[in-house]
Design a protein around this motif. Structure first.
Motif, PDB file in Angstrom:
ATOM      1  N   THR A  19       0.835  -1.201   0.000  1.00  0.00           N
ATOM      2  CA  THR A  19       0.000   0.000   0.000  1.00  0.00           C
ATOM      3  C   THR A  19       0.873   1.255   0.000  1.00  0.00           C
ATOM      4  O   THR A  19       0.629   2.195  -0.769  1.00  0.00           O
ATOM      5  N   ALA A  20       1.921   1.238   0.838  1.00  0.00           N
ATOM      6  CA  ALA A  20       2.823   2.390   0.905  1.00  0.00           C
ATOM      7  C   ALA A  20       3.565   2.584  -0.421  1.00  0.00           C
ATOM      8  O   ALA A  20       3.698   3.710  -0.919  1.00  0.00           O
ATOM      9  N   ALA A  21       4.016   1.494  -1.012  1.00  0.00           N
ATOM     10  CA  ALA A  21       4.708   1.588  -2.302  1.00  0.00           C
ATOM     11  C   ALA A  21       3.755   2.138  -3.368  1.00  0.00           C
ATOM     12  O   ALA A  21       4.161   2.875  -4.264  1.00  0.00           O
ATOM     13  N   GLY A  22       2.482   1.789  -3.243  1.00  0.00           N
ATOM     14  CA  GLY A  22       1.482   2.283  -4.180  1.00  0.00           C
ATOM     15  C   GLY A  22       1.299   3.785  -4.072  1.00  0.00           C
ATOM     16  O   GLY A  22       1.204   4.487  -5.084  1.00  0.00           O
ATOM     17  N   VAL A  23       1.259   4.269  -2.840  1.00  0.00           N
ATOM     18  CA  VAL A  23       1.094   5.709  -2.644  1.00  0.00           C
ATOM     19  C   VAL A  23       2.323   6.444  -3.198  1.00  0.00           C
ATOM     20  O   VAL A  23       2.202   7.449  -3.893  1.00  0.00           O
ATOM     21  N   SER A  24       3.507   5.918  -2.934  1.00  0.00           N
ATOM     22  CA  SER A  24       4.701   6.657  -3.355  1.00  0.00           C
ATOM     23  C   SER A  24       4.943   6.584  -4.856  1.00  0.00           C
ATOM     24  O   SER A  24       5.529   7.493  -5.435  1.00  0.00           O
ATOM     25  N   THR A  25       4.487   5.530  -5.526  1.00  0.00           N
ATOM     26  CA  THR A  25       4.707   5.448  -6.978  1.00  0.00           C
ATOM     27  C   THR A  25       3.500   5.902  -7.793  1.00  0.00           C
ATOM     28  O   THR A  25       3.609   6.086  -9.000  1.00  0.00           O
ATOM     29  N   GLY A  26       2.365   6.037  -7.135  1.00  0.00           N
ATOM     30  CA  GLY A  26       1.150   6.385  -7.881  1.00  0.00           C
ATOM     31  C   GLY A  26       0.463   5.158  -8.470  1.00  0.00           C
ATOM     32  O   GLY A  26      -0.594   5.277  -9.086  1.00  0.00           O
TER      33      GLY A  26
ATOM     34  N   GLN B 253       9.692  -0.559  -6.300  1.00  0.00           N
ATOM     35  CA  GLN B 253       9.720   0.242  -5.078  1.00  0.00           C
ATOM     36  C   GLN B 253       9.600  -0.651  -3.832  1.00  0.00           C
ATOM     37  O   GLN B 253      10.316  -0.459  -2.841  1.00  0.00           O
ATOM     38  N   LEU B 254       8.714  -1.641  -3.886  1.00  0.00           N
ATOM     39  CA  LEU B 254       8.570  -2.579  -2.763  1.00  0.00           C
ATOM     40  C   LEU B 254       9.911  -3.242  -2.449  1.00  0.00           C
ATOM     41  O   LEU B 254      10.341  -3.305  -1.298  1.00  0.00           O
ATOM     42  N   VAL B 255      10.578  -3.715  -3.502  1.00  0.00           N
ATOM     43  CA  VAL B 255      11.859  -4.403  -3.317  1.00  0.00           C
ATOM     44  C   VAL B 255      12.913  -3.434  -2.794  1.00  0.00           C
ATOM     45  O   VAL B 255      13.606  -3.723  -1.816  1.00  0.00           O
TER      46      VAL B 255
END
Ligand code: BES
Ligand code: MN
Ligand code: ZN
Length: 494
Positions: free
Chosen positions: A398-405, A486-488
């Motif tokens: 979820t956090a990676a989603g927010v930061s990458t769009g 981004q997650l990785v």
């Protein structure tokens, strides 16, 4: 498009790009370059109603007093430079420069004189994402009308050019990974059959990725009858591709990504309506993302051991096709009653997930699949559905989603939903009807992860035909490459 980073100097004669905030203030470097133009910017802004809003633009041709043919001013609003969406700025610049301009200099400096290399490379990534288009099959190209960026030469000017060049290597790897995923999704299904898809994935060997391709015979031996049942109605034989990037500590537990690669989904005997069926060439967007991601990780030499597994099949109806009522035995030994041959993605993933778990015992498995139409009804194309048995993994995604769009929205799992897929005749059935059908599909997958930490991303909405904007003009958006990279990079590199 060629992108270079250079120290600020005399900009080329073509287009000069500067950034202005919502007070129409530009940085000291840009002020120096525009000194001879007097109050041109202020006057033009007033006439055009340009107020420096984020990603807004002011386009001045033949700017009086300057050597350049064009001055392009891009707004940065009132955000502090550290919180700005630099990719969006890059996308806005790209949208303006590709028609006409050939040589472009971008002064990567905000009003207060900040010129962070980190910002410069995000601008470059935005330029790249917006530049992509798929025109391989257009024989009569009209470069200008259609916005061809291929001849652009862009210089991003900043004092920290050396640092930017270094950082760009990793971001360029991601841009290339997104392009690869987009190409795969956009390719027509007569070209991109399972064998051709596997061959494209195999190109990753050039980056040091180990590739194994399992054919029908190898899969039969492993007992992958759920996957094989989907493929049996097609003249094109299936493949399972296993990709390994070992950039982490030797022997360290890998992370794993599993993709649905239905190169075309007619629905099989439970055939789909003709209307819009052509979109089902994109039913391999999950697998495309995994290939693009493995490219990005290998190309930027990510310090992680990562596995990518993609199940490649075509779902067709013929005399040999699977029927509703058939019962297949999956690699796990669990039996599945086929209710609807159009619920084929979960059958492919059942064997791919089980195989991945048994062979690699990964730290986590994330699968991506254009799995259900219902997720489009629930979330549209702005969020992918996220289902997970692990709160930490779900939160990180979820956090990676927010930061990458590339945003994800968590959906529930639970025993009541699981019960819905129990079958009268077998261990489970592949379709439980319309109610909560994205969730029951996820419950089905969960029966094949064997307790491993796992997340399922239903990308039926985000993985194809999504919204068009400055960062994506492509039907296949290459969704998920940035998210998972981004997650990785945030959590799993040593
Ligand atoms: N590939 C489709 C899902 C899909 C639909 C993706 C629209 C992208 C756009 C999937 O294989 C499918 O057909 N799912 C069915 C499942 C049903 C038969 C239980 C669906 O969602 O209707
Ligand atoms: Mn289907
Ligand atoms: Zn499908």
């Amino acid at each position: 498009m060629k992108i270079t980073f250079a120290k600020p100097g005399q900009p080329a004669r073509g287009t000069l790009v500067v950034l202005a905030n919502d007070a129409l203030k530009i940085g000291p470097l840009a002020r120096g370059l525009l000194a001879k133009s007097g109050d041109l910017l202020a006057r033009a802004a007033k006439t055009a109603g340009f107020k420096g809003a984020v990603a807004a633009s002011l386009d001045i041709v033949a700017p009086a007093g300057l050597d350049q043919e064009r001055l392009l001013v891009i707004g940065t609003g009132k955000a502090a430079p550290g919180t700005l969406d630099w990719q969006k700025i890059g996308g806005a610049i790209q949208a303006k420069i590709r028609s006409g301009a050939t040589e472009v200099t971008i002064v990567a400096e905000t009003a207060d004189g900040t010129a962070a290399p980190e910002a410069a490379v995000e601008i470059a990534l935005g330029l790249r994402l917006g530049a992509y288009r798929f025109d391989r099959y257009k024989t009569k190209k009209k470069p200008e009308e259609e916005g061809d960026a291929s001849t652009l030469k862009v210089t991003i000017a900043l004092a920290g050019d050396a640092q930017a060049r270094k950082l760009w290597k990793a971001r360029e790897a991601v841009a290339d990974g997104v392009d690869i995923a987009r190409d795969l999704v956009n390719e027509p299904p007569n070209v991109l059959d399972p064998a051709e898809f596997a061959a494209r994935a195999a190109k990753l060997t050039a980056l040091g990725v180990t590739i194994e391709t399992l054919d029908e015979k190898a899969m039969k031996k492993l007992g992958m009858n759920a996957l094989l049942g989907v493929a049996q109605g097609s003249a094109k034989p299936p493949r399972l591709v296993v990709m390994q990037w070992n950039g982490g500590k030797k022997g360290a537990t890998p992370v794993a990504f599993v993709g649905k690669g239905v190169v075309f989904d007619t629905g099989g005997i439970s055939i789909k309506p003709a209307q819009g069926m052509e979109d089902m060439k994109g039913d391999m967007a999950g697998a495309a993302c995994v290939v693009g991601l493995m490219h990005a990780l290998a190309s930027r030499k990510a310090k992680v051991n990562a596995v990518g597994v993609i199940g490649l099949v075509e779902n067709m109806p013929d005399g040999n096709a699977q029927r509703p009522g058939d019962i297949v035995t999956s690699m796990s030994g669990q039996t599945i009653e086929i209710i609807n041959t159009d619920a084929e993605g979960r059958l492919v993933l059942a064997d791919a997930l089980w195989y991945t778990k048994q062979r690699f015992k990964p730290a986590f498995m994330v699968d991506l699949a254009t799995l259900t139409g219902a997720i489009i009804i629930a979330l549209g194309d702005h969020h992918a559905g996220l289902f997970s048995n692990c709160d930490q993994l779900a939160e990180r995604l979820t956090a990676a989603g927010v930061s990458t769009g590339e945003r994800v929205w968590r959906m529930p799992l639970g025993a009541d939903y699981d019960k819905q897929i129990d079958s009268k005749f077998a261990d489970m059935k592949n379709s439980a009807g319309r109610q909560g059908s994205s969730i029951t599909a996820a419950q089905f997958l969960q029966r094949f992860v064997d307790g491993n930490d796992w997340a399922h991303l239903d990308i039926a909405g985000t993985g194809m035909a999504g919204p068009q904007n400055d960062l994506n003009r492509s039907w296949g958006p290459g969704w998920g490459v940035r998210l998972l990279d981004q997650l990785v990079s945030a959590h799993y590199e040593r």
